[in-house]
Scaffold this motif. Structure first.
Motif, PDB file in Angstrom:
ATOM      1  N   ARG A   1      -8.141   5.645  14.060  1.00 34.70           N
ATOM      2  CA  ARG A   1      -8.999   5.033  13.028  1.00 34.70           C
ATOM      3  C   ARG A   1     -10.441   5.509  13.168  1.00 34.70           C
ATOM      4  O   ARG A   1     -10.794   6.184  14.128  1.00 34.70           O
ATOM      5  CB  ARG A   1      -8.945   3.511  13.162  1.00 34.70           C
TER       6      ARG A   1
ATOM      7  N   VAL B   1       3.466   1.406  10.221  1.00 38.79           N
ATOM      8  CA  VAL B   1       3.767   2.833  10.356  1.00 38.79           C
ATOM      9  C   VAL B   1       3.884   3.281  11.816  1.00 38.79           C
ATOM     10  O   VAL B   1       4.357   4.372  12.097  1.00 38.79           O
ATOM     11  CB  VAL B   1       2.713   3.710   9.647  1.00 38.79           C
ATOM     12  N   PHE B   2       3.430   2.436  12.750  1.00 38.18           N
ATOM     13  CA  PHE B   2       3.454   2.842  14.160  1.00 38.18           C
ATOM     14  C   PHE B   2       3.350   1.617  15.045  1.00 38.18           C
ATOM     15  O   PHE B   2       2.660   0.655  14.705  1.00 38.18           O
ATOM     16  CB  PHE B   2       2.283   3.789  14.461  1.00 38.18           C
TER      17      PHE B   2
ATOM     18  N   GLU C   1       2.823   0.602  19.262  1.00 35.22           N
ATOM     19  CA  GLU C   1       2.627   0.989  20.660  1.00 35.22           C
ATOM     20  C   GLU C   1       3.170  -0.148  21.515  1.00 35.22           C
ATOM     21  O   GLU C   1       2.693  -1.280  21.432  1.00 35.22           O
ATOM     22  CB  GLU C   1       1.142   1.205  20.928  1.00 35.22           C
TER      23      GLU C   1
ATOM     24  N   GLU D   1       0.400  -0.859  14.012  1.00 32.91           N
ATOM     25  CA  GLU D   1      -0.484  -0.161  13.067  1.00 32.91           C
ATOM     26  C   GLU D   1       0.161  -0.166  11.698  1.00 32.91           C
ATOM     27  O   GLU D   1       1.274   0.313  11.512  1.00 32.91           O
ATOM     28  CB  GLU D   1      -0.677   1.300  13.504  1.00 32.91           C
ATOM     29  N   SER D   2      -0.568  -0.704  10.727  1.00 27.40           N
ATOM     30  CA  SER D   2      -0.119  -0.591   9.343  1.00 27.40           C
ATOM     31  C   SER D   2      -0.878   0.567   8.708  1.00 27.40           C
ATOM     32  O   SER D   2      -1.718   1.197   9.348  1.00 27.40           O
ATOM     33  CB  SER D   2      -0.396  -1.887   8.587  1.00 27.40           C
ATOM     34  N   VAL D   3      -0.577   0.859   7.432  1.00 29.16           N
ATOM     35  CA  VAL D   3      -1.334   1.889   6.728  1.00 29.16           C
ATOM     36  C   VAL D   3      -2.824   1.564   6.838  1.00 29.16           C
ATOM     37  O   VAL D   3      -3.666   2.433   6.993  1.00 29.16           O
ATOM     38  CB  VAL D   3      -0.903   1.955   5.251  1.00 29.16           C
TER      39      VAL D   3
ATOM     40  N   ARG E   1       3.075  10.184  15.463  1.00 23.64           N
ATOM     41  CA  ARG E   1       2.919   9.277  14.319  1.00 23.64           C
ATOM     42  C   ARG E   1       1.798   8.259  14.495  1.00 23.64           C
ATOM     43  O   ARG E   1       1.543   7.443  13.618  1.00 23.64           O
ATOM     44  CB  ARG E   1       4.231   8.527  14.067  1.00 23.64           C
ATOM     45  N   GLN E   2       1.125   8.290  15.637  1.00 23.67           N
ATOM     46  CA  GLN E   2       0.101   7.269  15.884  1.00 23.67           C
ATOM     47  C   GLN E   2      -1.188   7.596  15.141  1.00 23.67           C
ATOM     48  O   GLN E   2      -1.780   8.660  15.342  1.00 23.67           O
ATOM     49  CB  GLN E   2      -0.189   7.182  17.387  1.00 23.67           C
ATOM     50  N   PRO E   3      -1.682   6.673  14.292  1.00 26.94           N
ATOM     51  CA  PRO E   3      -2.947   6.930  13.605  1.00 26.94           C
ATOM     52  C   PRO E   3      -4.139   6.733  14.535  1.00 26.94           C
ATOM     53  O   PRO E   3      -4.070   5.978  15.496  1.00 26.94           O
ATOM     54  CB  PRO E   3      -2.980   5.869  12.500  1.00 26.94           C
TER      55      PRO E   3
ATOM     56  N   ILE F   1       0.817  -1.218   0.000  1.00 25.35           N
ATOM     57  CA  ILE F   1       0.000   0.000   0.000  1.00 25.35           C
ATOM     58  C   ILE F   1       0.850   1.266   0.000  1.00 25.35           C
ATOM     59  O   ILE F   1       0.602   2.206  -0.752  1.00 25.35           O
ATOM     60  CB  ILE F   1      -0.964  -0.003   1.216  1.00 25.35           C
ATOM     61  N   LEU F   2       1.879   1.297   0.862  1.00 29.73           N
ATOM     62  CA  LEU F   2       2.722   2.492   0.977  1.00 29.73           C
ATOM     63  C   LEU F   2       3.377   2.831  -0.365  1.00 29.73           C
ATOM     64  O   LEU F   2       3.307   3.959  -0.855  1.00 29.73           O
ATOM     65  CB  LEU F   2       3.785   2.215   2.043  1.00 29.73           C
TER      66      LEU F   2
ATOM     67  N   PHE G   1      -2.889   6.517   8.172  1.00 32.42           N
ATOM     68  CA  PHE G   1      -1.572   7.124   7.999  1.00 32.42           C
ATOM     69  C   PHE G   1      -1.464   7.609   6.561  1.00 32.42           C
ATOM     70  O   PHE G   1      -1.777   6.871   5.629  1.00 32.42           O
ATOM     71  CB  PHE G   1      -0.489   6.096   8.311  1.00 32.42           C
TER      72      PHE G   1
ATOM     73  N   VAL H   1       0.526  -2.867  20.253  1.00 30.72           N
ATOM     74  CA  VAL H   1      -0.325  -2.646  19.085  1.00 30.72           C
ATOM     75  C   VAL H   1       0.564  -2.309  17.905  1.00 30.72           C
ATOM     76  O   VAL H   1       1.522  -1.542  18.038  1.00 30.72           O
ATOM     77  CB  VAL H   1      -1.325  -1.490  19.321  1.00 30.72           C
TER      78      VAL H   1
ATOM     79  N   ARG I   1      -7.722   3.781  22.092  1.00 29.42           N
ATOM     80  CA  ARG I   1      -7.578   2.693  23.066  1.00 29.42           C
ATOM     81  C   ARG I   1      -7.552   3.245  24.497  1.00 29.42           C
ATOM     82  O   ARG I   1      -6.746   2.860  25.334  1.00 29.42           O
ATOM     83  CB  ARG I   1      -6.329   1.854  22.756  1.00 29.42           C
TER      84      ARG I   1
END
Lengths: 372, 125
Positions: A302, B36-37, B39, B57-59, A298-300, A43-44, A323, B55, A352
């Motif tokens: 959702r 990408v991240f 935790e 996290e991908s895209v 940088r934490q997404p 994807i990236l 992201f 945790v 969370r």
């Protein structure tokens, strides 16, 4: 970690299913179809390739239809606040189907082909949309769904260079122009549009010629196959809504910040479904507004992440988040109360259970590069 | 010994000198896509088997990482904060998540060996 198991329901395939497999795509269920979420590049890489060069997307799951007969535009205006009658031949426009209570039934594209209107609607809504449209038509106007057509999107700064040698006449189109043409001898209906924020084309093609067209386009310099995963991150960076996530039957065009899609004439006549709510919200302000949001760090965050005022009360919810590969940072859109909708307003996202400092930010997150 | 053991949740464990290093498998990182991240858990946290303690996290999505055995978190891979892509490029090397001690060596030994895990992954295809 948990990896979701594949669904066992039978899925529909687009005319490009075989091509996706031969390209090594990972197919996932989406709106009842087996769709490529990504190819081996990932994807990236696919996202960045589209922004740098050109990407080819299979969006054949979307619903295509023609609206035929004298008065087709007038008939469609019974269901949408867009100015359809004023749409010039050879032009396309983004529009909403609205409900009687002012919610958004779907978002779609409508093009004036001179002899008829051409519609592209969301895959997840096509059955409902076509039923709704067909039920509203007067005698003499007919909806003709086009299930035997595929839809490809060629997007990115090199899209026009890729298409020029194959169909020079398409290179002359400007953003939101539509034209019938031949690409390598294959008859197509093409628009200079897309859903990535980049210049490019959406190309409707007979299903049986879709694979040949896709191969022809993939053979052009700089063109790579791109999956739905990157399509989602590209559209979110471009600040564009995904129906079912960012829009639904409870959100109004004013809340969704899509008031621009309402025709000026329509806003004087107030003669579309849900006009009363739209008029009231334009006068007194909506209860919530769609905004762009950028988390610090940088934490997404959702979809469905709760949004709070810093240290305070809940004020809304994220509807799309992830992201942004071109942004190289997390990004989201969501709805907040109007008092917290100004760019720069600090927000807390409850990811969370932990607050993530964020700010309201202008959209698009990456600049649009349309051929206006 | 430095043999890897595996869980059906796609974590791996390497037990060396009484310390268990934990990460996610190559199959898991492939399924996730570009990370990408991350935790990471707090150092000193006591976790039970199967407890969600990190945790990734991908895209595309966020996924929980579960403790493959019980124990205390004694170290986390802080380098992942700046370089989460290591999880994709070296899932069983530089892409490790955290270390636990003490752990029950028997509990580690009871996890899947490489051949059994590989056979399990085959059933998912």
């Amino acid at each position: 970690m948990a990896i979701p198991l594949p669904e066992t329901e039978p899925l529909l395939e687009t005319p490009l299913g075989g091509l996706h497999r031969s390209l090594g795509a990972r197919l996932v269920p989406f709106a009842g179809y087996a769709m490529p979420v990504q190819y081996p590049a990932g994807i990236l890489t696919e996202h960045l390739h589209t922004r740098a060069q050109a990407g080819l997307f299979d969006v054949s799951h979307m619903g295509q239809a023609e609206l035929l007969g004298a008065g087709a535009a007038t008939a469609l205006e019974r269901l949408t606040p867009a100015d359809v009658e004023g749409l010039q031949p050879g032009r396309q426009r983004y529009a909403l189907l609205t409900t009687e209570s002012g919610g958004i039934f779907d978002d779609f594209m409508v093009a004036n082909l001179g002899s008829r209107l051409f519609l592209v609607v969301n895959a997840s809504r096509k059955a409902e949309d076509f039923a709704r449209i067909a039920a509203a038509l007067p005698a003499g106007v007919r909806l003709n769904p086009l299930p035997d057509r595929a839809l490809l999107a060629l997007q990115g700064p090199q899209a026009v260079a890729a298409i020029t040698p194959l169909a020079p006449e398409l290179a002359a189109l400007r953003f939101m122009d539509v034209a019938e043409a031949r690409i390598g001898g294959i008859p197509v209906l093409a628009s200079r549009s897309g859903y990535t924020g980049e210049d490019g084309f959406e190309i409707s093609v007979p299903a049986e010629q879709a694979a040949a067209l896709a191969k022809l386009l993939l053979a052009q310099p700089g063109v790579a196959p791109i999956g739905l995963g990157a399509r989602d991150s590209l559209r979110l960076e471009a600040g564009l809504c995904l129906y079912g996530s960012d829009l639904d039957e409870t959100t109004s065009p004013v809340e969704a910040a899509l008031t621009w899609s309402i025709g000026k004439r329509r806003r004087m006549a107030w003669d579309f479904p849900g006009a009363e709510r739209v008029r009231e919200e334009l006068a007194n302000g909506p209860r919530r507004l769609r905004v762009g949001i950028r988390p610090d760090g940088r934490q997404p965050a959702r979809g469905h992440t709760p949004i709070h005022a810093p240290g305070g009360a809940p004020i809304g919810e994220i509807t799309s988040g992830g992201f942004g590969p071109s942004l190289n940072a997390p990004m989201a859109m969501g709805y907040v109360t109007p008092g917290h909708a100004t760019d720069g307003t600090p927000l807390e996202l409850l990811v969370r259970g932990k607050p993530l400092a964020s700010r309201v930010a202008p959209m698009p997150f990456t600049p649009h590069r349309y051929a206006r | 010994m430095s043999d890897l053991r595996f869980t059906q949740d796609h974590e791996w464990v390497r037990l060396e000198g009484g310390i268990a290093t934990v990460g996610i498998t190559d199959h898991a990182q492939t399924a996730l896509g570009d990370v990408v991240f991350v935790e990471l858990p707090e150092i000193g946290r006591e976790v039970v088997v199967g407890e969600a303690c990190a945790v990734v996290e991908s895209v595309k999505a966020a996924s929980d990482i579960f403790a493959p055995v019980a124990g205390k978190i004694v170290e986390v891979n802080a380098a992942l904060t700046d370089n989460p892509g290591a999880i994709n490029s070296e899932p069983t090397g530089a892409g490790w998540f955290f270390r636990m001690a003490p752990v029950d060596p028997g509990a580690v030994g009871d996890l899947l060996d490489a051949a059994t895990y590989a056979a399990f992954v085959e059933t998912l295809a």
